[in-house]
Write a protein that holds these residues in place. Structure first.
Motif, PDB file in Angstrom:
ATOM      1  N   ILE A  86      71.705  72.753 -10.863  1.00 53.15           N
ATOM      2  CA  ILE A  86      70.521  72.822  -9.998  1.00 53.15           C
ATOM      3  C   ILE A  86      70.038  74.270  -9.901  1.00 53.15           C
ATOM      4  N   VAL A  87      70.987  75.201  -9.723  1.00 56.79           N
ATOM      5  CA  VAL A  87      70.570  76.599  -9.596  1.00 56.79           C
ATOM      6  C   VAL A  87      69.940  77.102 -10.901  1.00 56.79           C
ATOM      7  N   ILE A  88      70.517  76.708 -12.052  1.00 58.10           N
ATOM      8  CA  ILE A  88      69.920  77.128 -13.337  1.00 58.10           C
ATOM      9  C   ILE A  88      68.499  76.585 -13.440  1.00 58.10           C
ATOM     10  N   THR A  89      68.311  75.325 -12.995  1.00 52.50           N
ATOM     11  CA  THR A  89      66.978  74.732 -13.034  1.00 52.50           C
ATOM     12  C   THR A  89      66.008  75.527 -12.145  1.00 52.50           C
ATOM     13  N   VAL A  90      66.475  75.889 -10.942  1.00 51.70           N
ATOM     14  CA  VAL A  90      65.618  76.654 -10.034  1.00 51.70           C
ATOM     15  C   VAL A  90      65.219  77.988 -10.672  1.00 51.70           C
ATOM     16  N   VAL A  91      66.207  78.675 -11.263  1.00 50.13           N
ATOM     17  CA  VAL A  91      65.910  79.958 -11.926  1.00 50.13           C
ATOM     18  C   VAL A  91      64.883  79.746 -13.041  1.00 50.13           C
ATOM     19  N   GLY A  92      65.081  78.680 -13.835  1.00 47.24           N
ATOM     20  CA  GLY A  92      64.173  78.407 -14.947  1.00 47.24           C
ATOM     21  C   GLY A  92      62.761  78.102 -14.473  1.00 47.24           C
ATOM     22  N   VAL A  93      62.654  77.293 -13.423  1.00 47.03           N
ATOM     23  CA  VAL A  93      61.322  76.917 -12.921  1.00 47.03           C
ATOM     24  C   VAL A  93      60.609  78.150 -12.341  1.00 47.03           C
ATOM     25  N   LEU A  94      61.349  78.965 -11.604  1.00 49.36           N
ATOM     26  CA  LEU A  94      60.751  80.193 -11.057  1.00 49.36           C
ATOM     27  C   LEU A  94      60.222  81.078 -12.179  1.00 49.36           C
ATOM     28  N   MET A  95      61.060  81.215 -13.221  1.00 46.59           N
ATOM     29  CA  MET A  95      60.670  82.055 -14.347  1.00 46.59           C
ATOM     30  C   MET A  95      59.394  81.516 -15.000  1.00 46.59           C
ATOM     31  N   LEU A 102      72.839  91.915  -0.747  1.00 49.21           N
ATOM     32  CA  LEU A 102      71.809  92.667  -1.463  1.00 49.21           C
ATOM     33  C   LEU A 102      72.126  92.745  -2.950  1.00 49.21           C
ATOM     34  N   ILE A 103      73.373  93.074  -3.272  1.00 50.78           N
ATOM     35  CA  ILE A 103      73.754  93.224  -4.676  1.00 50.78           C
ATOM     36  C   ILE A 103      73.676  91.880  -5.405  1.00 50.78           C
ATOM     37  N   SER A 104      74.061  90.801  -4.706  1.00 49.73           N
ATOM     38  CA  SER A 104      73.973  89.471  -5.324  1.00 49.73           C
ATOM     39  C   SER A 104      72.525  89.117  -5.618  1.00 49.73           C
ATOM     40  N   ALA A 105      71.654  89.388  -4.637  1.00 57.13           N
ATOM     41  CA  ALA A 105      70.238  89.080  -4.831  1.00 57.13           C
ATOM     42  C   ALA A 105      69.686  89.882  -5.995  1.00 57.13           C
ATOM     43  N   VAL A 106      70.112  91.154  -6.096  1.00 55.72           N
ATOM     44  CA  VAL A 106      69.654  91.997  -7.204  1.00 55.72           C
ATOM     45  C   VAL A 106      70.126  91.419  -8.542  1.00 55.72           C
ATOM     46  N   ALA A 107      71.359  90.908  -8.553  1.00 52.40           N
ATOM     47  CA  ALA A 107      71.885  90.332  -9.789  1.00 52.40           C
ATOM     48  C   ALA A 107      71.061  89.119 -10.218  1.00 52.40           C
ATOM     49  N   PHE A 108      70.664  88.291  -9.254  1.00 52.77           N
ATOM     50  CA  PHE A 108      69.821  87.143  -9.567  1.00 52.77           C
ATOM     51  C   PHE A 108      68.439  87.576 -10.037  1.00 52.77           C
ATOM     52  N   ALA A 109      67.879  88.538  -9.315  1.00 57.36           N
ATOM     53  CA  ALA A 109      66.566  89.056  -9.683  1.00 57.36           C
ATOM     54  C   ALA A 109      66.607  89.588 -11.100  1.00 57.36           C
ATOM     55  N   THR A 110      67.747  90.183 -11.466  1.00 62.79           N
ATOM     56  CA  THR A 110      67.932  90.733 -12.797  1.00 62.79           C
ATOM     57  C   THR A 110      67.810  89.657 -13.856  1.00 62.79           C
ATOM     58  N   ILE A 111      68.493  88.536 -13.629  1.00 65.55           N
ATOM     59  CA  ILE A 111      68.431  87.448 -14.599  1.00 65.55           C
ATOM     60  C   ILE A 111      66.994  86.952 -14.724  1.00 65.55           C
ATOM     61  N   LEU A 112      66.349  86.765 -13.574  1.00 68.09           N
ATOM     62  CA  LEU A 112      64.980  86.262 -13.540  1.00 68.09           C
ATOM     63  C   LEU A 112      64.040  87.175 -14.329  1.00 68.09           C
TER      64      LEU A 112
END
Lengths: 127, 545
Positions: free
Chosen positions: B179-188, B353-363
């Protein structure tokens, strides 16, 4: 531009003889200055980088030689890779500003004045 | 648990659970905030997306500083943040060695590629490679290598997203991760579809600032705990690990003659691959002039260099404050070093903060790859090859947008499918393919007058084919403990990095193909390319809005 997506610049080569420009002293000088800086510099940093990689790969004891405190030769050489990268960057920028940009700009203006219909977008930059 | 404020005062902090590190809710909330802010910016940026130059190249309106920051945002993937900090924390010096290749590589871009490419191309790498050679075959080959590099890189990022989820959000089951991968993909898909290159660039700029600021704060923090003395920090790391060897090379790559050669092969791919990554090359078209392209690389070098110096401190900091054993045992293993260090220093809030940055990085990285792949398909394959140039730019952009959706969906499926697979080698493979399939042709066509179509075709397909074939026959795919395919062994090539064979081979094939070819190329085109590349005459300028 913008009407023809295939050619990088819509078949503009026809009106300007680029081989003639290529033979001018000014252009030859620009090419010489560019290559005489970037080629030796590229060879230098690649040799220096691979010398470092080979030392790190095959000369572990040399790299572990202590210099002061817990800092050893390996740490210093590694940090020197950063220093040399920053230094070459600044050197190239200053060289390009002094030795390349003025010549490139004057050639560019000459060409654009000689054939404005080719190089200056007829739509005035409006897409 | 306590956090130390900037002034050095210890403040008690209550944590919800002692067992799992940090608060997933807080992590998600901070990431949600990032998504909300960037979406607003993307929507605002999208108002001016009218032409192909707007969609692919952001109207060529970014400054060198902005583009350099975006390049850093594009380049510093989650793998280089979490991966390098973790590698230094566990393997010491060898992790640092890895990061140096990533930095030095930018000199190839600065000296040999960036400005000349900006002056000769329009939207894609294929524009430059096919400038003076036969359009159709060279464009097809360049588009195929572009799509291959983007695909490998994209798959690695999406699969990495799954691992990051289990580490940072505490979601361990397959469904939750999917589900999270899907969310990342849709956002992208939304970012790239709506914002085009302009929106993607802003996401990368914001992400780069957050990532570098976050790493900087943690670096100062770690140094403050060690008297601002690198030697003291190294001493503490040696003490925690009980192994003095972590400050010198060899722990990871020095195991055997094969691993040593493997590292040499990797170093070659890193240093020659960076300047030939299509998503990096495409960023040079977003600035108005070659001079701004030069400024972009200079900014990128300073930011990326500073960042890798921070990771050196963070890696040894994690080694000293947390210890390699605890990192290796944590969920996520090596990748957990940076998050664990953030938690150790600043508790749940810094971790969030660091976790959010890591996600933002992938995006941000995924968005950059997707727009590159879509541009290459629409501009090189659809408009130039299928429609033979008989398509208006609006139609081309329409195809590019549809391609974005297809690539987005493919990467979601690929990311879900690759979960739990060991696909870390894909990033190294992307660099090896870029260095073998793209760099020789880029350099030959810019600097070698006699270079011709046959040379380009041999070099590109030879480089791409040999890199992929060697990987398929290597221990990363079969025959090893961590291989992708278990229970079979067809590994006849001993190295897990193909670069040391495929890169020289591609350079050789480019030369051989050229000298064996009986046709010569149009000298007018060669002259035009050389004059344009060095003077910038006629290069498309910024568009005013």
């Amino acid at each position: 531009m913008g009407s023809h997506p295939v050619e990088p610049d819509a078949g503009s080569g026809a009106a300007v003889d680029f081989t003639e420009v290529q033979q001018t002293e000014q252009f030859k000088e620009l090419r010489k200055r560019h290559r005489s800086f970037v080629f030796p510099m590229a060879v230098f940093f690649l040799l220096w980088y691979f010398a470092y990689v080979l030392l790190a790969d095959y000369a572990h004891e040399f790299m572990a030689t202590p210099v002061f405190g817990n800092i050893n030769v390996g740490i210093i050489l590694g940090l020197l890779q950063f220093v040399s990268t920053f230094a070459i960057t600044m050197w190239y920028v200053s060289y390009a500003n002094r030795r390349l940009d003025p010549i490139a700009a004057s050639l560019r203006h000459e060409l654009e004045e000689a054939a404005p219909e080719v190089f200056v977008d007829p739509s005035g930059g409006k897409k | 648990m306590s956090i130390i404020t900037a002034a050095g005062i210890r403040v008690p902090l209550q944590t919800a659970e002692a067992t799992s590190v940090g608060s997933p809710v807080l992590n998600i909330a901070i990431f949600g905030l990032f998504v909300a802010i960037t979406l607003v910016i993307v929507l605002r940026a999208s108002r001016n997306n009218k032409t192909a130059a707007d969609y692919y190249a952001a109207g060529r309106s970014f400054t060198g500083g902005q583009n350099g920051t975006a390049i850093a945002g594009d380049y510093l993937s989650a793998a280089s943040f979490l991966g390098i900090v973790g590698a230094i924390a566990i393997n010491g010096y060898d992790g640092f060695l890895y990061s140096i290749g990533f930095l030095v590589a930018w000199l190839v871009a600065l000296l040999l590629v960036a400005e000349l490419l900006r002056n000769t191309g329009k939207f894609t790498m294929a524009d430059v490679l096919s400038f003076r050679l036969k359009q159709r075959p060279v464009r097809i080959a360049a588009a195929i290598t572009t799509l291959a590099v983007c695909f490998f890189y994209l798959l690695a990022q999406m699969a990495g997203a799954g691992g990051l989820v289990s580490l940072l959000l505490g979601i361990n089951d397959r469904l939750g991760q999917s589900i999270v991968i899907t969310v990342v993909g849709v956002l992208m898909i939304m970012y790239v579809l709506i914002g085009g290159m302009k929106g993607t660039t802003w996401v990368q700029i914001i992400k780069a600032c957050l990532l570098i600021a976050g790493a900087f704060i943690m670096t100062i923090w770690v140094l403050a705990l060690h008297d601002f003395n690198l030697s003291t920090l190294l001493g503490a790391a040696i003490e925690t690990s009980g192994n003095a060897a972590i400050t010198s090379p060899g722990l990871q790559y020095g195991v055997s003659a094969t691993t040593r050669l493997d590292f040499l092969s990797l170093a070659l791919a890193l240093v020659l691959g960076t300047a030939a990554l299509p998503h990096v090359l495409m960023r040079f078209y977003t600035v108005p002039t070659a001079k701004e392209a030069r400024r972009s690389v200079v900014w990128a070098i300073w930011l990326i260099g500073a960042f890798y110096l921070f990771t050196l401190v963070l890696g040894y900091g994690a080694s000293a404050l947390i210890g390699a054993d605890r990192i290796a045992a944590a969920p996520g293993g090596v990748n957990s070093a940076a998050p664990l260090l953030a938690y150790e220093l600043g508790g749940s809030i810094l971790l969030g903060l660091i976790s959010a940055v890591a996600f933002a990085t992938i995006l941000a990285v995924v968005a950059g790859l997707t727009i590159t792949a879509a541009a290459s398909f629409a501009h090189d394959i659809y408009a130039s090859v299928i429609r033979k140039g008989k398509v208006d730019p609006d139609g081309e952009v329409k195809v590019a947008r549809r391609t974005v959706i297809v690539i987005g969906l493919l990467s979601i499926v690929g990311g879900i499918g690759a979960q739990g697979q060991n696909v870390a080698f894909l990033v190294a493979l992307a660099f090896a393919v870029a260095a073998s399939a793209n760099l020789p042709t880029i350099l030959y066509s810019l600097f070698w007058k006699k270079f011709n179509t046959q040379g380009a075709i041999w070099s590109m397909y030879g480089g791409l084919g040999s890199a992929i074939l060697l990987i398929a026959l290597s221990p990363v795919v079969s025959g090893g403990e961590k291989s992708m395919i278990q229970g079979a062994d067809f590994s006849i090539f001993p190295l897990s990095n193909p670069g040391i064979v495929s890169i020289p081979l591609a350079f050789f094939l480019g030369w051989l193909g050229t000298v064996l070819s009986r046709t010569t190329e149009d000298p007018m085109k060669q002259a035009e390319m050389e004059v344009r590349s060095l003077t910038g005459v006629g290069a498309e300028k910024a568009t005013d809005h």
